[in-house]
Enzyme design. Structure first.
Site, short mmCIF file in Angstrom:
data_model
loop_
_atom_site.label_atom_id
_atom_site.label_comp_id
_atom_site.label_asym_id
_atom_site.label_seq_id
_atom_site.Cartn_x
_atom_site.Cartn_y
_atom_site.Cartn_z
N LYS A 18 0.84 -1.21 0.00
CA LYS A 18 0.00 0.00 0.00
C LYS A 18 0.87 1.25 0.00
CE LYS A 18 -2.51 -0.43 3.44
NZ LYS A 18 -2.82 -0.59 4.70
N ASP A 72 6.96 3.63 6.02
CA ASP A 72 6.27 4.17 4.84
C ASP A 72 6.55 5.66 4.66
OD1 ASP A 72 4.99 1.94 3.69
OD2 ASP A 72 3.46 1.98 5.26
N GLU A 151 -9.15 -2.09 15.10
CA GLU A 151 -8.49 -0.85 15.49
C GLU A 151 -8.50 0.24 14.42
OE1 GLU A 151 -4.72 -2.20 16.88
OE2 GLU A 151 -4.03 -2.75 14.88
N THR A 190 -10.66 -13.60 -7.42
CA THR A 190 -11.12 -12.24 -7.11
C THR A 190 -12.00 -12.18 -5.87
OG1 THR A 190 -12.97 -12.51 -8.62
CG2 THR A 190 -11.00 -11.48 -9.52
N THR A 193 -11.07 -9.92 -2.86
CA THR A 193 -11.25 -8.51 -3.17
C THR A 193 -12.72 -8.13 -3.03
OG1 THR A 193 -9.35 -8.44 -4.63
CG2 THR A 193 -11.04 -6.78 -5.02
N CYS A 386 26.52 5.17 12.01
CA CYS A 386 26.15 5.28 13.41
C CYS A 386 26.91 4.25 14.25
CB CYS A 386 24.63 5.18 13.57
SG CYS A 386 24.05 5.95 15.10
N GLY A 388 28.08 1.62 13.24
CA GLY A 388 29.18 1.20 12.37
C GLY A 388 30.39 2.12 12.47
N GLN A 390 30.98 3.87 15.35
CA GLN A 390 31.46 3.63 16.72
C GLN A 390 32.32 2.37 16.77
OE1 GLN A 390 27.85 3.60 19.10
NE2 GLN A 390 27.43 5.77 18.73
N HIS A 520 22.66 9.05 10.17
CA HIS A 520 22.09 8.05 9.25
C HIS A 520 21.82 8.75 7.92
CE1 HIS A 520 21.27 4.70 12.05
NE2 HIS A 520 21.17 5.65 12.95
N GLU A 522 21.42 7.64 5.16
CA GLU A 522 20.49 6.91 4.28
C GLU A 522 19.08 7.52 4.31
OE1 GLU A 522 21.85 5.78 7.06
OE2 GLU A 522 20.61 4.34 8.15
#
Ligand code: GLN
Length: 565
Positions: A18, A72, A151, A190, A193, A386, A388, A390, A520, A522
Site C-alpha cells: 500500500k 512508509d 483498530e 477475485t 477482493t 552510526c 558502524g 562507533q 544516518h 540513508e
C-alpha cells in the site's frame, strides 16, 4: 485551490505494498507539478514507531524534526522527493493521548468523551493540519492495517466523514487489494477482493478506484469481474503486478491511466507528467554497466525491511555509479564467537565493500569489530553508519592506538578505555520514546577530507544529516585517536564540553575508502540525489570490482558462499 484528499485503504492482507501504491500516486502527482504531502495512519496504540522492534515492524524512519516514524514515511519521502515531519505519521496512541489530555484539562466541559465525535474529530484535525503545514494542494492519507481490523474503525469513520465535509470533487477513495493467482488451476481469484470491498462499503465507503496487487498481470476478464462487483468502472481498476523494482511502479500505474483518472475525479487540469527520472532509474537498474557485491554485517538480517532506507540508499548510489549493488547480509553474531579466528573472516575480502549499519545492544558487536578490522587492514571499502562508525573507532583504538580493551560503555560499562560513551545529556533521560539525540543536526566538514569533497558543501562546509543515537565518541578519546592517525572528518560545532565538537564523521587517509558517520545519511538519500557517503562508498567498491581480474570475484564469491557461516 482548496486542498484535496486521496484516501488509501487496504484489503485482504497486510504488507500488500500500500505504501508503494500511495507513494507511486504521489510521485505521479508531483511529476505533474502539484504540492503534495502524505500522511501515514498507524492504528496501533504506540505513540510512535520508536519503541518497536525493527525486525518485526521494519525500520524506524527518522524525520528532520526528529520524529521516529513508520517506514512508509521514508518511502513517501523517496518517491515524492519531499521532507516530511512528525505530523505525517498519525497513530492511535497520539490521537488518544491528545483527547485524554484535553479531557483532563477540562476542555470538554461536562460532555461524555466518545470515539465519535471526539476521537474522529481529532483524527480529522490531524489530517488537515498535516496538509496545512505542508501548504499541500493534495494530501495522500494512507490508512494502515487491513479493512475489517477493529483498530482501524475510527480512522475509516473519520475519512468517511471527510468526504461528507470536503465534498465529492475534493476527495478520492482508493482501495488496494490482493488478487491471488493459483498456479495449480491457473486462475486469478477475485473473491477476497469482493469481500474486502463489501466490508469497506459496510463502513460507508465506496471506493472510486482499486489498485489490485497480483503476482502477474491481471487479464481483462479479471478486471471486468472486479469492476462489476465493486461498482468501479473497469478502467478504474488498476493493476500493480510484481515489478522487478519498486521504482518501476509509478510508470506502470501511469501507463494504465491512474494519473488521468485522478485528474478527472479531483477536477485537476490535464498535465503530461515529467517521468524521466523514474524511467532512467529503471533502465539503469535493468541494464547496469557493472555490479558490486556489498557485505552488510548487521543484526536484523532476517528482516530486510529493518534496513529499508539503507538498502534504498545503496540502490540510489548504485544508479549514480551505473552499477547494480548486490547486497549480501552477513549475520554479525556468526562472526562474534570467541572461537572465530582471523582467517574465518577472509571471505569478506572477496566483497567490493563492507558496510556496518546502525544498531543497538551488544549482540554481534565483536563480529562487527572484526569486520571493520579486516576492511581496514585489507583495504576493502568500508562504510560505518552510526553504530558502524562507533565500531570502527573501537577497532582503531584497540589495534592501532594500543588501547587494547577499548570499548563503548554501551557494551562494557567497566571498560578501562571508554572511547565511545553515553552522551552527557542522556544521563537525565528515563523514558524510552523520543529520548535519543534525534533528527537533523549540522555537521561541519573538515577541509581536505574525502567527505568534504563528496558533500561538495557550500562555503563553511556545513551539511545536515539525521540522527538517532545515545552514545558518542568520548571527547577525551579524540586526541589519542587522532594522534594514532584517525581523521575526524566532521563535527557538530558549538556543543558544550566536546572539544572541537561532537564527532560526526571519521575517515582514514591511506585507504581506498574508510568512512564512518554518526548520523544516518540513508534517511536523506533520494533517487535523484544519492547520499554522498553512500555514493563515495559505491564508487570505491566499483573501482575495486574493476581492478579485480575478471572472474576473480566470482570464484572468491563461490568460496565465500561455501565458507560463510
Ligand atoms: N547504539 C548506538 C548509540 O545509541 C548506535 C545507535 C545507532 O546505530 N543508531 O549511540
Amino acid at each position: 485551490m482548496a486542498t484535496k484528499y486521496v484516501f488509501i485503504t487496504g484489503g485482504v492482507v497486510s504488507s500488500l505494498g500500500k505504501g508503494i501504491a500511495t507513494s507511486s500516486l504521489g510521485a505521479l502527482l508531483r511529476a505533474r507539478g502539484y504540492r503534495v504531502t502524505a500522511v501515514k495512519i498507524d492504528p496501533y496504540i504506540n505513540v510512535d514507531a520508536g519503541t518497536m522492534r525493527p525486525y518485526e515492524h521494519g525500520e524506524v524512519f527518522v524525520t528532520d524534526d526528529g520524529a521516529e516514524t513508520d517506514l512508509d514515511v521514508g518511502t513517501y519521502e523517496r518517491f515524492l522527493d519531499i521532507d516530511l515531519a512528525r505530523g505525517n505519521n498519525v497513530t492511535t496512541g497520539q490521537v488518544y493521548q491528545t483527547v485524554i489530555d484535553r479531557e483532563r484539562r477540562g476542555a470538554y466541559l461536562s460532555q461524555t468523551v466518545q470515539v465519535i465525535p471526539h476521537v474522529t474529530d481529532e483524527i480529522k484535525r490531524r489530517i488537515r493540519a498535516a496538509g496545512e503545514a505542508a501548504h499541500a494542494e493534495i494530501v495522500l492519507v494512507e490508512v494502515g492495517g487491513t479493512v475489517g481490523d477493529i483498530e482501524s474503525l475510527p480512522f475509516l469513520e473519520a475519512i468517511r466523514q471527510m468526504r461528507f465535509e470536503e465534498g465529492r470533487d475534493q476527495t478520492l477513495y482508493l482501495h488496494v487489494t490482493l488478487v491471488p493467482y493459483l498456479g495449480t488451476s491457473e486462475e486469478f481469484k477475485t473473491k477476497p477482493t469482493q469481500h474486502s470491498v463489501a466490508t469497506l462499503r459496510g463502513y460507508g465507503i465506496q471506493p472510486d478506484a482499486l489498485v489490485v496487487r497480483s503476482e502477474r498481470p491481471l487479464p481483462d476478464e479479471g478486471r471486468a469481474k472486479i469492476a462489476l462487483f465493486s461498482n468501479v468502472e473497469a478502467r478504474d481498476v488498476f493493476n500493480a503486478y510484481n515489478a522487478e523494482h519498486v521504482y518501476a511502479v509509478p510508470e506502470m500505474l501511469e501507463q494504465q491511466g491512474i494519473g488521468r483518472f485522478t485528474e478527472r475525479r479531483l477536477h485537476l487540469e490535464k498535465v503530461v507528467p515529467e517521468l524521466h527520472v523514474w524511467h532512467d532509474a529503471v533502465r539503469t537498474l535493468r541494464e547496469p554497466a557493472g555490479r558490486v557485491r556489498i557485505a552488510v554485517v548487521g543484526k536484523y538480517v532476517a528482516m530486510p525491511d529493518a534496513y529499508l532506507s539503507l538498502n534504498e540508499a545503496l540502490v540510489h548510489a548504485g544508479i549514480a555509479n551505473d552499477v547494480a549493488v548486490d547486497v549480501e547480509w552477513v549475520p554479525a553474531e556468526d562472526l562474534a564467537a570467541a572461537d572465530v579466528g582471523a582467517g574465518d573472516l577472509d571471505f569478506l575480502d572477496a566483497y567490493d565493500g563492507v558496510l556496518v549499519p546502525g544498531g543497538f545492544g551488544v549482540r554481534g558487536i565483536e563480529g562487527k569489530v572484526r569486520a571493520a578490522r579486516l576492511a581496514r587492514e585489507r583495504g576493502v571499502p568500508y562504510l560505518g553508519i552510526c553504530l558502524g562508525m562507533q565500531v570502527a573507532v573501537i577497532e582503531y583504538a584497540r589495534h592501532v592506538a594500543g588501547l587494547e580493551a577499548a570499548n563503548s560503555t554501551e557494551f562494557d560499562p567497566y571498560t578501562p578505555h571508554p572511547v565511545v560513551a553515553l552522551m552527557p545529556e542522556q544521563l537525565e533521560v528515563d523514558g524510552m520514546g523520543g529520548t535519543m539525540r534525534l533528527g537533523s543536526w549540522p555537521m561541519r566538514l573538515s577541509p581536505g577530507t574525502r567527505l568534504a569533497a563528496l558533500y561538495d558543501a557550500e562555503a563553511g562546509g556545513v551539511v545536515h544529516e539525521r540522527h538517532r543515537h545515545r552514545y558518542e565518541v568520548a571527547p577525551d578519546a579524540v586526541a589519542p585517536l587522532v594522534e594514532a592517525g584517525l581523521v575526524v572528518a566532521g563535527v557538530t560545532p558549538g556543543m558544550e564540553g566536546r572539544g572541537e565538537g561532537l564527532v560526526e564523521a571519521i575517515e582514514l587517509p591511506d585507504h581506498p575508502y574508510y568512512v564512518g558517520v554518526q548520523s544516518h545519511p540513508e534517511f536523506r538519500s533520494r533517487l535523484m540525489r544519492p547520499s554522498p557517503p553512500f555514493a563515495g562508498f559505491i564508487a570505491a567498491a566499483k573501482a575495486r570490482a574493476d581492478a579485480a581480474p575478471s572472474g576473480a570475484a566470482t570464484t572468491a564469491g563461490a568460496v565465500a558462499d561455501a565458507d560463510a557461516p
